[in-house]
Design a protein around this motif. Structure first.
Motif, PDB file in Angstrom:
ATOM      1  N   GLY A  66      18.369   6.628  -9.956  1.00  0.00           N
ATOM      2  CA  GLY A  66      18.762   5.984 -11.200  1.00  0.00           C
ATOM      3  C   GLY A  66      18.973   6.922 -12.367  1.00  0.00           C
ATOM      4  N   SER A  67      18.783   8.233 -12.151  1.00  0.00           N
ATOM      5  CA  SER A  67      18.936   9.167 -13.264  1.00  0.00           C
ATOM      6  C   SER A  67      19.353  10.538 -12.743  1.00  0.00           C
ATOM      7  N   ILE A  68      19.816  11.376 -13.637  1.00  0.00           N
ATOM      8  CA  ILE A  68      20.239  12.728 -13.274  1.00  0.00           C
ATOM      9  C   ILE A  68      19.083  13.514 -12.651  1.00  0.00           C
ATOM     10  N   ASN A  69      17.866  13.295 -13.113  1.00  0.00           N
ATOM     11  CA  ASN A  69      16.722  14.002 -12.540  1.00  0.00           C
ATOM     12  C   ASN A  69      16.446  13.545 -11.109  1.00  0.00           C
ATOM     13  N   GLN A  70      16.641  12.275 -10.841  1.00  0.00           N
ATOM     14  CA  GLN A  70      16.479  11.774  -9.472  1.00  0.00           C
ATOM     15  C   GLN A  70      17.621  12.263  -8.576  1.00  0.00           C
ATOM     16  N   TYR A  71      18.820  12.395  -9.138  1.00  0.00           N
ATOM     17  CA  TYR A  71      19.928  12.963  -8.361  1.00  0.00           C
ATOM     18  C   TYR A  71      19.568  14.382  -7.930  1.00  0.00           C
ATOM     19  N   PHE A  72      18.986  15.136  -8.856  1.00  0.00           N
ATOM     20  CA  PHE A  72      18.615  16.520  -8.537  1.00  0.00           C
ATOM     21  C   PHE A  72      17.679  16.574  -7.345  1.00  0.00           C
ATOM     22  N   GLU A  73      16.663  15.718  -7.359  1.00  0.00           N
ATOM     23  CA  GLU A  73      15.676  15.729  -6.271  1.00  0.00           C
ATOM     24  C   GLU A  73      16.359  15.551  -4.913  1.00  0.00           C
ATOM     25  N   THR A  74      17.265  14.598  -4.808  1.00  0.00           N
ATOM     26  CA  THR A  74      17.944  14.318  -3.537  1.00  0.00           C
ATOM     27  C   THR A  74      18.931  15.420  -3.186  1.00  0.00           C
ATOM     28  N   SER A 114      29.291  29.005 -12.051  1.00  0.00           N
ATOM     29  CA  SER A 114      28.580  27.996 -11.268  1.00  0.00           C
ATOM     30  C   SER A 114      28.134  26.885 -12.220  1.00  0.00           C
ATOM     31  N   PRO A 115      28.896  25.777 -12.313  1.00  0.00           N
ATOM     32  CA  PRO A 115      28.602  24.764 -13.319  1.00  0.00           C
ATOM     33  C   PRO A 115      27.302  23.984 -13.104  1.00  0.00           C
ATOM     34  N   LEU A 116      26.758  24.062 -11.881  1.00  0.00           N
ATOM     35  CA  LEU A 116      25.483  23.390 -11.612  1.00  0.00           C
ATOM     36  C   LEU A 116      24.344  24.401 -11.442  1.00  0.00           C
ATOM     37  N   GLY A 117      24.626  25.646 -11.742  1.00  0.00           N
ATOM     38  CA  GLY A 117      23.644  26.716 -11.567  1.00  0.00           C
ATOM     39  C   GLY A 117      22.419  26.597 -12.445  1.00  0.00           C
ATOM     40  N   ASP A 118      22.538  25.911 -13.575  1.00  0.00           N
ATOM     41  CA  ASP A 118      21.378  25.761 -14.468  1.00  0.00           C
ATOM     42  C   ASP A 118      20.646  24.431 -14.269  1.00  0.00           C
ATOM     43  N   TRP A 119      21.016  23.675 -13.244  1.00  0.00           N
ATOM     44  CA  TRP A 119      20.384  22.382 -12.963  1.00  0.00           C
ATOM     45  C   TRP A 119      19.080  22.636 -12.236  1.00  0.00           C
ATOM     46  N   LYS A 144      14.764  21.095 -11.645  1.00  0.00           N
ATOM     47  CA  LYS A 144      13.903  19.914 -11.682  1.00  0.00           C
ATOM     48  C   LYS A 144      13.528  19.599 -13.131  1.00  0.00           C
ATOM     49  N   GLY A 145      13.824  18.382 -13.551  1.00  0.00           N
ATOM     50  CA  GLY A 145      13.492  17.943 -14.900  1.00  0.00           C
ATOM     51  C   GLY A 145      14.385  18.510 -15.987  1.00  0.00           C
ATOM     52  N   GLU A 146      15.400  19.277 -15.613  1.00  0.00           N
ATOM     53  CA  GLU A 146      16.266  19.928 -16.597  1.00  0.00           C
ATOM     54  C   GLU A 146      17.726  19.829 -16.151  1.00  0.00           C
ATOM     55  N   PRO A 147      18.454  18.845 -16.670  1.00  0.00           N
ATOM     56  CA  PRO A 147      19.847  18.666 -16.251  1.00  0.00           C
ATOM     57  C   PRO A 147      20.728  19.832 -16.705  1.00  0.00           C
ATOM     58  N   PRO A 148      21.920  19.940 -16.119  1.00  0.00           N
ATOM     59  CA  PRO A 148      22.842  20.996 -16.564  1.00  0.00           C
ATOM     60  C   PRO A 148      23.142  20.849 -18.057  1.00  0.00           C
ATOM     61  N   GLY A 149      23.427  21.962 -18.702  1.00  0.00           N
ATOM     62  CA  GLY A 149      23.706  21.941 -20.137  1.00  0.00           C
ATOM     63  C   GLY A 149      24.852  21.023 -20.514  1.00  0.00           C
ATOM     64  N   TRP A 150      25.897  20.996 -19.697  1.00  0.00           N
ATOM     65  CA  TRP A 150      27.044  20.122 -20.008  1.00  0.00           C
ATOM     66  C   TRP A 150      26.636  18.645 -19.954  1.00  0.00           C
ATOM     67  N   TRP A 151      25.660  18.292 -19.085  1.00  0.00           N
ATOM     68  CA  TRP A 151      25.204  16.896 -18.989  1.00  0.00           C
ATOM     69  C   TRP A 151      24.459  16.492 -20.265  1.00  0.00           C
ATOM     70  N   THR A 152      23.631  17.393 -20.754  1.00  0.00           N
ATOM     71  CA  THR A 152      22.904  17.134 -21.999  1.00  0.00           C
ATOM     72  C   THR A 152      23.900  16.943 -23.145  1.00  0.00           C
ATOM     73  N   ALA A 153      24.920  17.805 -23.178  1.00  0.00           N
ATOM     74  CA  ALA A 153      25.958  17.685 -24.210  1.00  0.00           C
ATOM     75  C   ALA A 153      26.681  16.346 -24.103  1.00  0.00           C
ATOM     76  N   TYR A 154      27.039  15.959 -22.894  1.00  0.00           N
ATOM     77  CA  TYR A 154      27.709  14.678 -22.662  1.00  0.00           C
ATOM     78  C   TYR A 154      26.885  13.529 -23.243  1.00  0.00           C
TER      79      TYR A 154
END
Length: 186
Positions: free
Chosen positions: A66-74, A97-102, A104-114
């Motif tokens: 249900g969230s970007i953090n849960q997506y990361f886990e999977t 690497s656009p997902l290189g900074d993703w 646990k508990g810390e979404p990619p920078g572009w996601w935070t900006a979005y």
């Protein structure tokens, strides 16, 4: 196979190409922001959300997604190769690497900006910049490719190479590109 998501990605990429007529895609312009960039950021990040959730449901049907953090886990558990994938814009000499900074508990920078632009456009509009847009579109390309990889594997009933799965797409290599080994050799 339904190619709705791929066609939507291609439209978003075409918008980026139009934007490049007015804003040169280069590091000097990464902080440039505009309404068009905000529009493309909203579209690409929203589509990323849709596909990431779908991928997670395919990879781990019993999990919570249900969230970007849960997506990361999977994704980290079942498809960690996605996180380090590098994309390029050869026409502009850019790769990253656009997902290189993703993490646990810390979404990619572009996601935070979005999310800041989506919920606080009046105060956070500068976050709708070229750097965040490139991160979002690059991430969408990666997740879209993974989505079709999983779709094709399910269709034939066994795992296949990403390049074989992507050969079903329209075959064009666009402005934003995956690593060469992800593409089918014609």
């Amino acid at each position: 196979m339904n190619f709705t998501h791929w066609r939507y990605f291609v439209l978003i990429e075409k918008d980026l190409e139009k934007t490049s007529r007015y804003i040169e895609i280069c590091e000097d312009n990464y902080s440039t922001y505009s309404n068009q960039i905000a529009h493309s950021l909203m579209a690409s990040a929203s589509e990323f959300d849709v596909l990431a959730k779908s991928i997670c449901e395919k990879l781990n049907p019993t999990g919570t997604h249900g969230s970007i953090n849960q997506y990361f886990e999977t994704i980290n558990a079942f498809a960690p190769d996605v996180l380090g994938t590098e994309i390029s814009l050869p026409r502009f000499g850019i790769s990253f690497s656009p997902l290189g900074d993703w993490k646990k508990g810390e979404p990619p920078g572009w996601w935070t900006a979005y999310n800041k632009v989506k919920h606080h456009r009046d105060t956070e509009f500068k976050m709708a910049n070229l750097c965040n847009l490139l991160g979002s579109i690059g991430s969408l390309l990666i997740i879209c490719a993974k989505f079709y990889h999983l779709e094709k594997a399910a269709e034939i009933g066994s795992d296949i190479a990403v390049s074989s799965a992507l050969s079903d797409l329209d075959g064009s290599v666009g402005l934003v590109q995956l690593p060469s080994n992800w593409y089918y050799e014609w």
